[in-house]
Design a protein around this motif. Sequence first.
Motif, short mmCIF file in Angstrom:
data_model
loop_
_atom_site.label_atom_id
_atom_site.label_comp_id
_atom_site.label_asym_id
_atom_site.label_seq_id
_atom_site.Cartn_x
_atom_site.Cartn_y
_atom_site.Cartn_z
N ALA A 140 0.84 -1.21 0.00
CA ALA A 140 0.00 0.00 0.00
C ALA A 140 0.87 1.25 0.00
O ALA A 140 0.56 2.23 -0.69
CB ALA A 140 -0.93 -0.01 1.21
N SER A 212 -5.64 2.15 -1.24
CA SER A 212 -5.48 1.25 -0.09
C SER A 212 -6.40 0.05 -0.20
O SER A 212 -6.02 -1.07 0.17
CB SER A 212 -5.76 2.01 1.21
N THR A 216 -3.78 -3.18 0.36
CA THR A 216 -3.36 -3.43 1.74
C THR A 216 -3.46 -4.89 2.15
O THR A 216 -2.83 -5.30 3.12
CB THR A 216 -4.21 -2.60 2.72
N THR A 221 -6.51 -0.24 6.72
CA THR A 221 -6.21 1.14 7.10
C THR A 221 -7.48 1.79 7.66
O THR A 221 -8.59 1.26 7.54
CB THR A 221 -5.70 1.95 5.91
#
Length: 273
Positions: A140, A212, A216, A221
């Motif tokens: 990310a 993201s 990720t 996040t």
Amino acid sequence: MSDTVQTARRTKNAQALWLIAVLLMLYIPIVSVALASLTNTRYMQFPHKVWTLDAYRNALADYTTTTLHLTSLKIAVVVVVLSVVIATLGALAFARYEWKGRSFFRRAVLLPVFFPQPVLGLALLLSFTAAGITPSWQTAAFAHLVWIVPIVTLVISIRLYGYDVMQEEAAFDLGANRLQVFREVTLPALAPGIVSGALFAFLLSWSNLPLSIFTTGADTTLPEWLYSRASTNYSPLVPAIAMIATLASALVIAAAAALWVLLSRKSAPRQAS
């Protein structure tokens, strides 16, 4: 003469009203989020029947809150450090020096900015999968860098367009080598742009969702969690954590601004001497 004064006064009043209107449009959504966090019902209604801080107590007591903030903070810090280093060097090539291929380099640097972030995130996810790389917060951070480095490069380049290169020539004439010139002349001149670029990088990475959500993997996040909970399982915990994140980012920006002011005051006497 009186007509001129009255016209100037009306103009100032109109500008003040316009500024107030812009600030209201910017901050009213934040106020609505804060109000939504001060109740115990799943649906937003105002005025609240019950005013409570239970959402904040639950958020601060929940380990998930700490994990989400630390994951987003790790990504943002890595992005800030690497983007500032890469963008500073890139800005020198972008705006400072004349060299063959400079025009192509400028286009290549700006290209990721024009890609829609979901498309860029999906492309990076497919690339990671093809290369056998498991998505995590590191991937990310790389995805954020692809999109943020060009923006920081542009911010720093603005300083270079008004930069007087004769300062470097004077330093060379006084016997300074290239490293000394960069450290003592070029870098201080770029410092405001570097600080601005670092703040841009932090805020853009801290609040990023489109990149993201694709890159990720298992490391969630803060924006991803807020989006998923707001879409499927909303509770006052969502706006409470959003307000905590807003205050955390504001504290980081305030600390960076205070550090910059402190360093500027310390360097002012040296420059005067």
